[in-house]
Design an enzyme around this catalytic site. Structure first.
Site, PDB file in Angstrom:
ATOM      1  CE  LYS A 120      -4.015  -2.623   2.256  1.00 27.85           C
ATOM      2  NZ  LYS A 120      -4.384  -2.992   3.430  1.00 27.85           N
ATOM      3  CG  ASP A 151      -9.578   0.109   5.047  1.00 24.47           C
ATOM      4  OD1 ASP A 151      -9.478  -0.245   3.737  1.00 24.47           O
ATOM      5  OD2 ASP A 151      -8.866  -0.241   5.938  1.00 24.47           O
ATOM      6  CD  GLN A 156      -3.399  -4.415   6.688  1.00 24.52           C
ATOM      7  OE1 GLN A 156      -3.281  -3.536   5.855  1.00 24.52           O
ATOM      8  NE2 GLN A 156      -4.058  -5.594   6.410  1.00 24.52           N
TER       9      GLN A 156
END
Ligand code: NAP
Length: 288
Positions: A54, A121, A98
């Site tokens: 990422k 997200d 994460q």
């Protein structure tokens, strides 16, 4: 029939190219770069790889990124304090936590603490609610990746019967909600299956589009797929030293009309959608 392979890597590369130009345009107007802050707790090797990918993807399109690498011993309170600081930091456009988090930390509490306007997200209940009502602020990355892959491959979703295998909050449930909406690359008739579904193969064989997101290596066999169906394989499973999907790729690609590979299908597109959400977040905050 041999399926057309839907090349997620190539589609993601063309999206990144467009995004890089959009980031330059944003920077010219806003006088700053969009920035993603990623939080990585503990030493899960797969999570370290995901976060590194990422970070690299951000730098390719001109998005700044900071990775906060915290030890396994980090307490929930310490993590919440870091999120509060990042929420208040005007240079940070998007925050990514994460997953998975260490067992001692409650994931829901942590994800709910991310500011809804930095929630790239799309896990915050406010953003999930907006998405479910068809007025999204952000779209969740993997479900959006699936939708864009279908769009870019000219698959007709409108009126199609989509069968989704899996009902997780990250993939199965949101992708079902997105494809059933009124709108482009949507208007599908959606059936959601999960571990309690009876006669699974009977249902999957009725799919025009089959989306597998269960985390079971090569679970979807050719007998479960209608010849000519489009198959999107979200699964990423490590088998020995190989990554395989939830679909038994070779026999299924012999009968499907189009199929995504693993790796190189949904995975790279998920990251491209994260970049897109980070730019969206930066724009939202610069308007605010
Ligand atoms: N490509 C990407 O970028 C990306 C992103 C996210 C996830 N993934 C991958 O996608 C897969 C799914 O991820 P997830 O986070 O959604 O997983 P998850 O949270 O473990 O959910 C799995 C879902 O599949 C269902 N399921 C499991 N075994 C089944 C079976 N034998 N028959 C029918 N349904 C079954 C479960 O049913 P119940 O609800 O009844 O338990 C659950 O709803 C994993 O391989 C993951 O690594 C890939």
């Amino acid at each position: 029939m041999t399926a057309k392979v839907i090349d997620g890597k190539a589609i993601a590369a063309s999206i990144r190219e467009r995004l890089a130009a959009d980031v330059v345009a944003f920077r010219n107007v806003a006088n700053r770069s969009p920035k993603l802050a990623a939080i990585l707790v503990g030493d899960n090797p797969a999570s370290h790889v995901y976060v590194r990918n990422k970070e690299q993807a951000c730098s390719k399109v001109g998005i700044a990124s900071d990775v906060h690498r915290l030890p396994d011993s980090t307490t929930q309170q310490e993590l919440l304090e870091l999120i509060a600081r990042l929420n208040a930091d005007e240079t940070v456009s998007g925050i990514l936590v994460q997953l998975p988090l260490p067992k001692a930390i409650d994931e829901t509490t942590v994800l709910d603490a991310v500011s809804p306007i930095k929630d790239v997200d799309c896990f915050h209940p406010e953003n999930v609610g907006r998405m479910a009502q068809g007025r999204p602020r952000f779209l969740p990355c993997t479900p959006r990746a699936v939708q864009v892959l279908l769009r870019e491959s000219n698959v007709t979703v409108d009126g199609a019967h989509v069968v989704v295998l899996g009902r997780s909050e990250i993939v199965g449930k949101p992708v079902s909600l997105m494809l059933v909406q009124k709108g482009e690359t949507a208007n599908a008739t959606v059936t959601i299956c999960h571990s309690r579904t009876k006669n699974l193969a009977e249902i999957t064989r009725t799919a025009d589009i089959l989306i597998a997101a269960i985390g079971q290596p090569r679970f979807v066999t050719a007998e479960m797929v209608r010849p000519g169906a489009v198959v999107i394989d979200v699964g990423i499973n490590r088998v020995g030293d190989r990554l395989v999907g939830d679909v038994d790729w070779e026999p299924v690609s012999a009968i499907a009309s189009a199929i995504t590979p693993v790796p190189g299908g949904v995975g790279p597109m998920t990251i491209a959608m994260l970049l897109e959400n980070t730019l969206t977040a930066a724009k939202l905050q610069s308007d605010a």
